[in-house]
Scaffold this motif. Sequence first.
Motif, PDB file in Angstrom:
ATOM      1  N   ALA A  48       0.824  -1.204   0.000  1.00 10.77           N
ATOM      2  CA  ALA A  48       0.000   0.000   0.000  1.00 10.77           C
ATOM      3  C   ALA A  48       0.859   1.255   0.000  1.00 10.77           C
ATOM      4  O   ALA A  48       0.348   2.361  -0.168  1.00 10.77           O
ATOM      5  CB  ALA A  48      -0.923   0.012   1.221  1.00 10.77           C
ATOM      6  N   ASP A  49       2.181   1.099   0.177  1.00 11.25           N
ATOM      7  CA  ASP A  49       3.089   2.243   0.263  1.00 11.25           C
ATOM      8  C   ASP A  49       4.322   1.998  -0.605  1.00 11.25           C
ATOM      9  O   ASP A  49       5.425   1.767  -0.109  1.00 11.25           O
ATOM     10  CB  ASP A  49       3.506   2.457   1.730  1.00 11.25           C
ATOM     11  N   PRO A  50       4.175   2.058  -1.930  1.00 13.21           N
ATOM     12  CA  PRO A  50       5.278   1.693  -2.829  1.00 13.21           C
ATOM     13  C   PRO A  50       6.426   2.686  -2.842  1.00 13.21           C
ATOM     14  O   PRO A  50       7.516   2.350  -3.291  1.00 13.21           O
ATOM     15  CB  PRO A  50       4.595   1.644  -4.203  1.00 13.21           C
ATOM     16  N   LEU A  51       6.215   3.925  -2.374  1.00 14.31           N
ATOM     17  CA  LEU A  51       7.270   4.932  -2.407  1.00 14.31           C
ATOM     18  C   LEU A  51       8.074   4.978  -1.115  1.00 14.31           C
ATOM     19  O   LEU A  51       8.885   5.884  -0.923  1.00 14.31           O
ATOM     20  CB  LEU A  51       6.665   6.314  -2.689  1.00 14.31           C
ATOM     21  N   ASN A  52       7.857   4.011  -0.241  1.00 17.18           N
ATOM     22  CA  ASN A  52       8.595   3.953   1.022  1.00 17.18           C
ATOM     23  C   ASN A  52      10.027   3.478   0.745  1.00 17.18           C
ATOM     24  O   ASN A  52      10.250   2.312   0.430  1.00 17.18           O
ATOM     25  CB  ASN A  52       7.890   2.980   1.968  1.00 17.18           C
ATOM     26  N   PRO A  53      11.037   4.375   0.848  1.00 16.78           N
ATOM     27  CA  PRO A  53      12.405   3.973   0.499  1.00 16.78           C
ATOM     28  C   PRO A  53      12.984   2.941   1.450  1.00 16.78           C
ATOM     29  O   PRO A  53      13.788   2.118   1.049  1.00 16.78           O
ATOM     30  CB  PRO A  53      13.181   5.303   0.565  1.00 16.78           C
ATOM     31  N   SER A  54      12.589   2.953   2.737  1.00 12.80           N
ATOM     32  CA  SER A  54      13.132   1.982   3.668  1.00 12.80           C
ATOM     33  C   SER A  54      12.619   0.579   3.355  1.00 12.80           C
ATOM     34  O   SER A  54      13.321  -0.409   3.561  1.00 12.80           O
ATOM     35  CB  SER A  54      12.774   2.364   5.105  1.00 12.80           C
ATOM     36  N   LEU A  55      11.391   0.477   2.846  1.00 16.05           N
ATOM     37  CA  LEU A  55      10.839  -0.815   2.469  1.00 16.05           C
ATOM     38  C   LEU A  55      11.662  -1.432   1.346  1.00 16.05           C
ATOM     39  O   LEU A  55      12.013  -2.608   1.392  1.00 16.05           O
ATOM     40  CB  LEU A  55       9.375  -0.659   2.035  1.00 16.05           C
ATOM     41  N   ARG A  56      11.988  -0.612   0.350  1.00 14.53           N
ATOM     42  CA  ARG A  56      12.783  -1.124  -0.762  1.00 14.53           C
ATOM     43  C   ARG A  56      14.148  -1.609  -0.270  1.00 14.53           C
ATOM     44  O   ARG A  56      14.654  -2.650  -0.692  1.00 14.53           O
ATOM     45  CB  ARG A  56      12.942  -0.031  -1.820  1.00 14.53           C
ATOM     46  N   GLY A  57      14.754  -0.848   0.651  1.00 13.70           N
ATOM     47  CA  GLY A  57      16.052  -1.248   1.182  1.00 13.70           C
ATOM     48  C   GLY A  57      15.976  -2.547   1.970  1.00 13.70           C
ATOM     49  O   GLY A  57      16.863  -3.406   1.867  1.00 13.70           O
ATOM     50  N   LYS A  58      14.921  -2.700   2.767  1.00 11.74           N
ATOM     51  CA  LYS A  58      14.755  -3.928   3.552  1.00 11.74           C
ATOM     52  C   LYS A  58      14.575  -5.141   2.640  1.00 11.74           C
ATOM     53  O   LYS A  58      15.121  -6.214   2.905  1.00 11.74           O
ATOM     54  CB  LYS A  58      13.556  -3.793   4.488  1.00 11.74           C
ATOM     55  N   LEU A  59      13.798  -4.957   1.574  1.00  9.71           N
ATOM     56  CA  LEU A  59      13.577  -6.072   0.645  1.00  9.71           C
ATOM     57  C   LEU A  59      14.867  -6.459  -0.065  1.00  9.71           C
ATOM     58  O   LEU A  59      15.132  -7.647  -0.283  1.00  9.71           O
ATOM     59  CB  LEU A  59      12.503  -5.684  -0.374  1.00  9.71           C
ATOM     60  N   GLU A  60      15.677  -5.467  -0.415  1.00  9.86           N
ATOM     61  CA  GLU A  60      16.939  -5.765  -1.093  1.00  9.86           C
ATOM     62  C   GLU A  60      17.902  -6.514  -0.179  1.00  9.86           C
ATOM     63  O   GLU A  60      18.705  -7.327  -0.649  1.00  9.86           O
ATOM     64  CB  GLU A  60      17.571  -4.460  -1.589  1.00  9.86           C
ATOM     65  N   GLU A  61      17.826  -6.242   1.130  1.00 16.36           N
ATOM     66  CA  GLU A  61      18.661  -6.983   2.080  1.00 16.36           C
ATOM     67  C   GLU A  61      18.118  -8.391   2.317  1.00 16.36           C
ATOM     68  O   GLU A  61      18.891  -9.334   2.530  1.00 16.36           O
ATOM     69  CB  GLU A  61      18.710  -6.240   3.409  1.00 16.36           C
ATOM     70  N   GLU A  62      16.798  -8.527   2.265  1.00 25.39           N
ATOM     71  CA  GLU A  62      16.162  -9.804   2.593  1.00 25.39           C
ATOM     72  C   GLU A  62      16.248 -10.806   1.446  1.00 25.39           C
ATOM     73  O   GLU A  62      16.413 -12.003   1.667  1.00 25.39           O
ATOM     74  CB  GLU A  62      14.700  -9.574   2.968  1.00 25.39           C
ATOM     75  N   ILE A  63      16.090 -10.324   0.222  1.00 20.86           N
ATOM     76  CA  ILE A  63      16.099 -11.213  -0.943  1.00 20.86           C
ATOM     77  C   ILE A  63      17.124 -10.727  -1.959  1.00 20.86           C
ATOM     78  O   ILE A  63      17.443  -9.556  -2.027  1.00 20.86           O
ATOM     79  CB  ILE A  63      14.704 -11.295  -1.612  1.00 20.86           C
ATOM     80  N   LYS A  64      17.632 -11.631  -2.751  1.00 22.28           N
ATOM     81  CA  LYS A  64      18.628 -11.292  -3.759  1.00 22.28           C
ATOM     82  C   LYS A  64      18.053 -11.284  -5.172  1.00 22.28           C
ATOM     83  O   LYS A  64      18.772 -11.131  -6.141  1.00 22.28           O
ATOM     84  CB  LYS A  64      19.798 -12.288  -3.695  1.00 22.28           C
ATOM     85  N   LYS A  65      16.733 -11.436  -5.261  1.00 22.04           N
ATOM     86  CA  LYS A  65      16.083 -11.422  -6.567  1.00 22.04           C
ATOM     87  C   LYS A  65      15.456 -10.056  -6.829  1.00 22.04           C
ATOM     88  O   LYS A  65      15.071  -9.361  -5.887  1.00 22.04           O
ATOM     89  CB  LYS A  65      14.997 -12.508  -6.634  1.00 22.04           C
ATOM     90  N   PRO A  66      15.334  -9.673  -8.097  1.00 14.80           N
ATOM     91  CA  PRO A  66      14.622  -8.421  -8.397  1.00 14.80           C
ATOM     92  C   PRO A  66      13.143  -8.558  -8.067  1.00 14.80           C
ATOM     93  O   PRO A  66      12.580  -9.655  -8.145  1.00 14.80           O
ATOM     94  CB  PRO A  66      14.851  -8.225  -9.898  1.00 14.80           C
ATOM     95  N   PHE A  67      12.511  -7.464  -7.693  1.00 16.18           N
ATOM     96  CA  PHE A  67      11.099  -7.508  -7.331  1.00 16.18           C
ATOM     97  C   PHE A  67      10.356  -6.350  -7.981  1.00 16.18           C
ATOM     98  O   PHE A  67      10.954  -5.385  -8.465  1.00 16.18           O
ATOM     99  CB  PHE A  67      10.916  -7.481  -5.809  1.00 16.18           C
ATOM    100  N   TYR A  68       9.047  -6.467  -7.975  1.00 16.65           N
ATOM    101  CA  TYR A  68       8.189  -5.490  -8.635  1.00 16.65           C
ATOM    102  C   TYR A  68       6.947  -5.280  -7.775  1.00 16.65           C
ATOM    103  O   TYR A  68       6.358  -6.221  -7.273  1.00 16.65           O
ATOM    104  CB  TYR A  68       7.785  -6.022 -10.014  1.00 16.65           C
ATOM    105  N   PHE A  69       6.579  -4.009  -7.569  1.00 10.92           N
ATOM    106  CA  PHE A  69       5.428  -3.699  -6.734  1.00 10.92           C
ATOM    107  C   PHE A  69       4.143  -3.606  -7.544  1.00 10.92           C
ATOM    108  O   PHE A  69       4.147  -3.095  -8.678  1.00 10.92           O
ATOM    109  CB  PHE A  69       5.626  -2.352  -6.023  1.00 10.92           C
ATOM    110  N   VAL A  70       3.045  -4.081  -6.947  1.00  5.66           N
ATOM    111  CA  VAL A  70       1.703  -3.737  -7.410  1.00  5.66           C
ATOM    112  C   VAL A  70       1.006  -3.065  -6.233  1.00  5.66           C
ATOM    113  O   VAL A  70       1.360  -3.299  -5.063  1.00  5.66           O
ATOM    114  CB  VAL A  70       0.898  -4.964  -7.892  1.00  5.66           C
ATOM    115  N   LEU A  71       0.033  -2.232  -6.533  1.00  2.00           N
ATOM    116  CA  LEU A  71      -0.610  -1.426  -5.504  1.00  2.00           C
ATOM    117  C   LEU A  71      -1.869  -2.117  -4.992  1.00  2.00           C
ATOM    118  O   LEU A  71      -2.721  -2.550  -5.781  1.00  2.00           O
ATOM    119  CB  LEU A  71      -0.965  -0.053  -6.073  1.00  2.00           C
TER     120      LEU A  71
END
Length: 592
Positions: free
Chosen positions: A106-129
């Motif tokens: 629900a919050d795709p522009l949250n920069p900390s979320l993107r950083g946490k996901l990049e640390e958690e997984i090593k695969k590319p990801f894509y958001f849907v709203l």
Amino acid sequence: MLARSQRVLVEELHALGSLDEVQLKKLMASEGISGKDMEKILVEEYKVKSSPLLLARSKAYNLSAFNLANFKIGDNCFEHLEVEFCKKNHILPLGMVGSYICIATADPLNPSLRGKLEEEIKKPFYFVLAEGEAIADAYDEGKRGGAGAGIQFGEVVQSLGLEFEIDAENIDEDDLEDEESAPIVLLTNRIIEDAYFSGASDIHIEPLEKNTRVRVRIDGVLKERLSLPASVCRGIMSRLKVMCNLDITEKRRPQDGRIVFKFFNRKGIDVDLRLSTCPMNHGEGCVMRVLDKAKSTLPLADLGFTDDNLVTYKELIKQPYGMVLHCGPTGSGKSMTLYSALGEINRADVCIRTAEDPIEYTLPGIIQVQMHRKIGVTFAEMLRAFLRQDPDIILVGEIRDRETAHIAVEAALTGHLLFSTVHTNDAPYTVSRLLDLGIEPFMISSALICALAQRLIRRVCETCRQEYKPEGLEAEIIKNAIDWHGSIYKANPVGCPNCGQSGYRGRTGIHEIMSNSEELTSAINRGKEASVLKRIAIKTGMKTLHQDSIYKVKDGVTTLEEALLTVSPDREDFTEEEEAAMEQANQALADA
């Protein structure tokens, strides 16, 4: 004035019939409303329903919207992410799309979320709203559908039209020219649109050994947005070259071009991009400067000038002739200040001509000319032409060579007010730069009205900033700069939704104005070095970049950490040689 994403949100709700004309105008006139507050107002005051709000938000964020009400969580949803991690960060992984993990948020522009996901997984990801409440309900056993109910992830892929398996090696050149024909074209557009809605100033596309990295610069800080397969980079570069008519077969030499993006999208995004390609060790990459055509200039009072500096600068730019030079690195806000200055002095009885590369903002009532180096339209050539067209005020985008410098100084000495930029670290070194370009000292001292150095510094978020009393070295730094004691603010390390969990929101300017004086003229004519000129300028009232940044700290605009990262502290003392040179210059002036 509303942010771009908020304007798109409100306009889309009006188009969907959820807001009438009166409500639209009222909301568009709102100021200082964060994204979360805007959505709260829409729901509570304007009674906007969840479905149209989700669709409008998807338009504003340029993401596909998906209704999770009937979605069935499958065994493969948490194959790459732990359930507890997803619950804590309010996301729901839906499954794999090619090599990408599709994640509902629900919050795709949250920069900390993107950083946490990049640390958690090593695969590319894509958001849907998706709606935040629907994501929470998806984890609630009591609110899920039965075993046979719900839709599977394959239907999500089909309904959203997601396609990320791109074979960049086999994309035809004809496909690159058709916006709808190839996934690589859609991906390239998505990268640019994401940067636009994020408020980015630059886009970096960098080929690495095992992947392609896409980063954007927001508020002066580079942030990684995407990690794509290495093979995709060649297709993106070919697409970008087609968009700005560059040679797609030339990969060994740098190329420069310009993209008018409104011709390549159907979303009304009117931005230009200045493209610079470069051969790198793992392939060809590029950097694009984003020039928002819809963005307007700001009044001088909104650019971060202190009251004293604002009064001084307004007086200086109203001189009948002479040279006003702005200095600083690329991206320090020089162009915006110059445009605002021209807007301040633009009148019907004044003829203003500008030579720019590129034209970043269109100014009403001012004749602006774009440079074309390939056909010989350079700053020097256009400056000569301007002098034959009876101008009162001339703006030259940059003084970078001997010929342009000589013509500019001569124009300033012959009854014209000339504005330009020079790449130096601070205001006093502007004189040294002109000397390096072969300008005689007496011509510099006669032509120069002022040199203004500037930087952009991040604003601390006013919602979540933390007040404290500086001690030790911090207190000493502040005392040495402005001789002041008191409480200041620091950024909240976890941030808040208002600042995207970064602790900072937006940027403002810090300035150093070195105006000409009798003492400064004498020192320039004697060929004194920049350190001596700086001492004279400080004695006659100049506040250095460091001092101005500390004033911003004192006023709660920024943090001491940010101030020190942007500019270094001034030297506390001058050498004996500099002191002696200063005394000699003063004595010579007194004798004269």
